[in-house]
Design a protein around this motif. Structure first.
Motif, short mmCIF file in Angstrom:
data_model
loop_
_atom_site.label_atom_id
_atom_site.label_comp_id
_atom_site.label_asym_id
_atom_site.label_seq_id
_atom_site.Cartn_x
_atom_site.Cartn_y
_atom_site.Cartn_z
N GLY A 52 11.72 8.29 3.97
CA GLY A 52 11.63 8.22 5.42
C GLY A 52 10.21 8.01 5.90
N LEU A 53 10.11 7.47 7.10
CA LEU A 53 8.83 7.21 7.74
C LEU A 53 8.96 7.46 9.23
CD1 LEU A 53 5.93 5.93 7.67
CD2 LEU A 53 7.07 3.74 8.14
N ARG A 54 8.00 8.20 9.77
CA ARG A 54 7.94 8.41 11.22
C ARG A 54 6.75 7.63 11.76
NH1 ARG A 54 6.67 13.98 11.82
NH2 ARG A 54 6.07 13.90 9.64
N LEU A 55 6.90 7.09 12.97
CA LEU A 55 5.86 6.26 13.56
C LEU A 55 5.43 6.81 14.92
CD1 LEU A 55 7.42 2.73 12.95
CD2 LEU A 55 5.62 3.83 11.61
N ASP A 56 4.12 6.84 15.15
CA ASP A 56 3.57 7.16 16.45
C ASP A 56 2.26 6.39 16.58
OD1 ASP A 56 2.94 8.20 18.92
OD2 ASP A 56 2.29 10.15 18.14
N VAL A 57 2.40 5.07 16.79
CA VAL A 57 1.25 4.16 16.79
C VAL A 57 1.37 3.18 17.94
CG1 VAL A 57 0.81 4.32 14.30
CG2 VAL A 57 2.46 2.66 15.14
N ALA A 92 0.83 -1.21 0.00
CA ALA A 92 0.00 0.00 0.00
C ALA A 92 0.87 1.26 0.00
CB ALA A 92 -0.93 0.00 1.21
N TRP A 93 1.90 1.26 0.84
CA TRP A 93 2.79 2.43 0.85
C TRP A 93 3.43 2.66 -0.51
CZ3 TRP A 93 5.49 1.00 6.07
CH2 TRP A 93 4.68 1.41 7.14
N ARG A 94 3.83 1.56 -1.16
CA ARG A 94 4.42 1.69 -2.50
C ARG A 94 3.40 2.27 -3.48
NH1 ARG A 94 6.17 -3.68 -5.21
NH2 ARG A 94 3.94 -3.89 -5.11
N LEU A 95 2.15 1.78 -3.42
CA LEU A 95 1.11 2.29 -4.31
C LEU A 95 0.80 3.76 -4.03
CD1 LEU A 95 -1.27 -0.80 -4.34
CD2 LEU A 95 0.10 0.06 -6.26
N LEU A 96 1.01 4.21 -2.80
CA LEU A 96 0.80 5.61 -2.44
C LEU A 96 1.99 6.49 -2.81
CD1 LEU A 96 -0.98 5.19 1.01
CD2 LEU A 96 -2.01 5.97 -1.15
N GLY A 97 3.07 5.89 -3.28
CA GLY A 97 4.20 6.68 -3.76
C GLY A 97 5.47 6.60 -2.95
N LEU A 98 5.45 5.90 -1.80
CA LEU A 98 6.70 5.74 -1.06
C LEU A 98 7.61 4.79 -1.82
CD1 LEU A 98 5.62 5.47 2.68
CD2 LEU A 98 6.95 7.28 1.61
N GLN A 99 8.91 5.04 -1.74
CA GLN A 99 9.86 4.16 -2.42
C GLN A 99 11.11 4.01 -1.55
OE1 GLN A 99 10.69 5.97 -6.18
NE2 GLN A 99 11.01 7.98 -5.30
N GLU A 100 11.94 3.05 -1.94
CA GLU A 100 13.15 2.76 -1.19
C GLU A 100 13.91 4.04 -0.88
OE1 GLU A 100 17.45 0.71 -1.94
OE2 GLU A 100 15.70 -0.41 -2.65
N GLY A 101 14.33 4.17 0.37
CA GLY A 101 15.11 5.31 0.80
C GLY A 101 14.27 6.44 1.39
N ALA A 103 14.15 14.22 6.39
CA ALA A 103 12.85 14.76 5.98
C ALA A 103 11.95 13.59 5.59
CB ALA A 103 13.02 15.72 4.83
N ALA A 104 11.29 13.01 6.57
CA ALA A 104 10.43 11.87 6.30
C ALA A 104 9.14 12.35 5.65
CB ALA A 104 10.13 11.12 7.60
N PRO A 105 8.84 11.88 4.44
CA PRO A 105 7.63 12.32 3.76
C PRO A 105 6.36 11.68 4.30
CG PRO A 105 8.74 10.72 2.41
CD PRO A 105 9.62 10.97 3.60
N ALA A 106 6.50 10.63 5.12
CA ALA A 106 5.33 9.91 5.59
C ALA A 106 5.31 9.82 7.11
CB ALA A 106 5.31 8.50 4.99
N LEU A 107 4.10 9.87 7.65
CA LEU A 107 3.87 9.71 9.08
C LEU A 107 2.74 8.72 9.26
CD1 LEU A 107 4.06 10.56 12.11
CD2 LEU A 107 2.41 12.36 11.56
N LEU A 108 2.97 7.72 10.09
CA LEU A 108 1.91 6.80 10.49
C LEU A 108 1.67 7.07 11.96
CD1 LEU A 108 0.08 4.41 9.66
CD2 LEU A 108 1.87 2.89 10.54
N ALA A 109 0.48 7.57 12.27
CA ALA A 109 0.21 7.98 13.65
C ALA A 109 -1.26 7.79 13.98
CB ALA A 109 0.60 9.45 13.84
N GLY A 110 -1.52 7.72 15.27
CA GLY A 110 -2.89 7.67 15.77
C GLY A 110 -3.32 6.29 16.19
N ARG A 111 -4.50 6.28 16.81
CA ARG A 111 -5.12 5.04 17.26
C ARG A 111 -6.61 5.15 16.97
NH1 ARG A 111 -0.76 6.37 19.73
NH2 ARG A 111 0.66 4.88 20.64
N PRO A 112 -7.08 4.59 15.88
CA PRO A 112 -6.41 3.75 14.89
C PRO A 112 -5.48 4.58 14.00
CG PRO A 112 -8.66 4.10 14.21
CD PRO A 112 -8.52 4.73 15.57
N PRO A 113 -4.47 3.93 13.44
CA PRO A 113 -3.46 4.65 12.66
C PRO A 113 -3.99 5.23 11.36
CG PRO A 113 -2.70 2.45 13.23
CD PRO A 113 -4.14 2.53 13.59
N VAL A 114 -3.39 6.34 10.99
CA VAL A 114 -3.64 7.00 9.71
C VAL A 114 -2.27 7.32 9.13
CG1 VAL A 114 -4.57 9.06 8.59
CG2 VAL A 114 -5.84 7.98 10.46
#
Length: 152
Positions: A59-64, A48-57, A87-98
């Motif tokens: 960044g991702l931040r997590l708060d889940v 899913a992340w790949r389909l949304l445009g994330l690619q190798e290298g 400069a992480a372009p993606a953040l996965l955060a929340g409960r439930p995560p978004v």
């Protein structure tokens, strides 16, 4: 053809190949996930992340929650995301995560549905920065590499 040596492969795929797919890999207050289920969920999220445009290298931040953190860390390993990227372009955060990426917010359930269309296999080898995930999340990865379960 040589078998992959990546951390993602060794943590889950190799465990399933060795016949441990139905063994519990994650146990928490929400229940249990087998090694095969954890492999499927992490491959789906990575896809899913790949389909949304994330690619190798990238960044991702997590708060889940811890359960979602385990899945996200394993998915990040599959996609070879860089947890140390400034400069992480993606953040996965929340409960439930978004997941927030490029001004778009995608809820966890939608992420799972999207990724089921194209789950991501484990890479053959790790990118150099993947060691950052391993050292940062050793409490999650070490038990899986030993074929043991993670308990919260």
């Amino acid at each position: 053809m040589a078998r992959p040596t990546s951390l993602a492969f060794r943590a889950l795929d190799a465990q399933v190949i060795a016949g441990r797919g139905e063994e519990v890999a994650l146990r928490d207050a929400d229940g249990c996930l087998t090694t095969a289920q954890l492999l499927h969920e992490s491959a789906v999220v990575a896809g899913a992340w790949r389909l949304l445009g994330l690619q190798e290298g990238d960044g991702l931040r997590l708060d889940v929650s811890r359960r979602h953190e385990v899945i996200a860390v394993l998915a990040a390993l599959r996609l070879q995301l860089d947890c140390g990227a400034p400069a992480a372009p993606a953040l996965l955060a929340g409960r439930p995560p978004v997941v927030s990426l490029g001004g778009e917010d995608v809820p966890w359930d939608a992420l799972i549905q999207l990724g089921r269309t194209d789950p991501l296999p484990a890479p053959a080898v790790d990118a150099p920065f993947v060691e950052a995930w391993a050292s940062r999340h050793d409490d999650l990865l070490a038990p899986l590499l030993r074929g043991e379960e993670i308990v919260f």
